[in-house]
Write an enzyme that holds these catalytic residues in place. Sequence first.
Site, PDB file in Angstrom:
ATOM      1  N   SER A 148      41.819  16.283 -49.001  1.00 54.94           N
ATOM      2  CA  SER A 148      41.671  17.091 -49.780  1.00 54.94           C
ATOM      3  C   SER A 148      40.827  16.742 -51.068  1.00 54.94           C
ATOM      4  CB  SER A 148      42.644  18.430 -49.795  1.00 54.94           C
ATOM      5  OG  SER A 148      41.963  19.546 -50.463  1.00 54.94           O
ATOM      6  N   LYS A 166      36.426  21.648 -49.209  1.00 53.53           N
ATOM      7  CA  LYS A 166      37.757  21.086 -49.154  1.00 53.53           C
ATOM      8  C   LYS A 166      38.589  22.275 -49.129  1.00 53.53           C
ATOM      9  CE  LYS A 166      37.235  16.621 -50.057  1.00 53.53           C
ATOM     10  NZ  LYS A 166      37.523  15.568 -48.795  1.00 53.53           N
TER      11      LYS A 166
END
Length: 274
Positions: A148, A166
């Site tokens: 992420s 993300k």
Amino acid sequence: MDITSYLPSDLFAGQVAFITGGGSGINLGIAKAFAELGADVGICGRSAERLEGAAAELEGLGATVVAEAADVRDYEALQAALESTRSKLGPVNHLVCGAAGNFPCPAEELSPGGFKAVVDIDLLGSFNACRAAFDQLKDTRGTVLFISAGMSFMPYALQAHVGAAKAGIDQLMRNLALEWGRFGIRSNSVAPGPIKDTEGMQRLGGGGEDVHRKFLSAIPLGRMGEVDDIANAAVFLASPLASYITGTLLIVDGGQNLPGSAPMAQAIAAAVKG
Ligand code: COA
Ligand code: NAP
């Protein structure tokens, strides 16, 4: 850092790690950590040449490697890469969804095609990898790790597309933790902070030492991250040390998120403008 000073070199012996985007940068660093701890490794990416170089490095660490060119947006290509890995190395124990795209762009200038390209690579590409690897992960009661970023939970200037992608990845991570726990599959994310000498940082204007110095005021620990910082977190989350951890976002950023994104976003905006 010699990771085998801290973890046994046979920690992942007999196991297979598959890393999307494993041909470079942070993802290659993660692949190397798995290799140093005894795993065999599958990697994919778009550039066969880049994968070839990465495979040689991983083989140098003792891993048997399968490197297949595949765009994570192409589900069939990804399926083929994962099948090839299974037939040559055995079923995947640890899937790392690391393939991503990034470029800085003000939201009002971003084209729908630009937004879609990043969401397709990062979010859809991560789902594709998980979906294509599911049967193997079910067999091994394996792990999934998503790469992420701080943009997932803090809005950054020039990063509307990346933030959306993300954030989607982290919610996918939680959903899979919820749904696949019953198969013994754990699902977690790592959110790297600014990692030096990487393509991602280069694209956000953070290539040189002078820019690094500007970024440091936004990082409580007072240093840029290293690829190893992320690799260490990745192998921890894949290891039995983390056997009761699922659905978690582990932030590895030297505390950069604590003052919020404003100082970093200002540093990026200044660096990108030059
Ligand atoms: N600024 C604004 N828009 C951009 C852009 C930029 N710097 N670069 C690409 N785009 C837009 C294109 O104009 C296009 O939109 P359109 O269809 O509306 O014209 C869209 O993004 C897709 O571009 P394309 O070059 O066809 O994409 P691609 O699939 O070949 O490459 C990218 C994907 C754009 C993400 C590319 O930067 C990439 O391959 N990145 C991988 C490496 C990387 O980003 N590493 C860092 C990871 S954090
Ligand atoms: P990188 O070296 O560019 O890594 C991205 C990798 O993804 C490349 O090997 C690239 O290879 C591959 N890739 C891109 N598009 C792909 C596609 N469509 N299909 C398959 N593979 C694809 O960049 P990095 O900076 O190390 O970033 C790695 C990860 O860390 C990313 O998820 C990024 O978002 C995350 N991250 C980085 C930072 C940082 O400071 N660098 C901070 C936070 C998060 P090909 O081009 O050959 O396909």
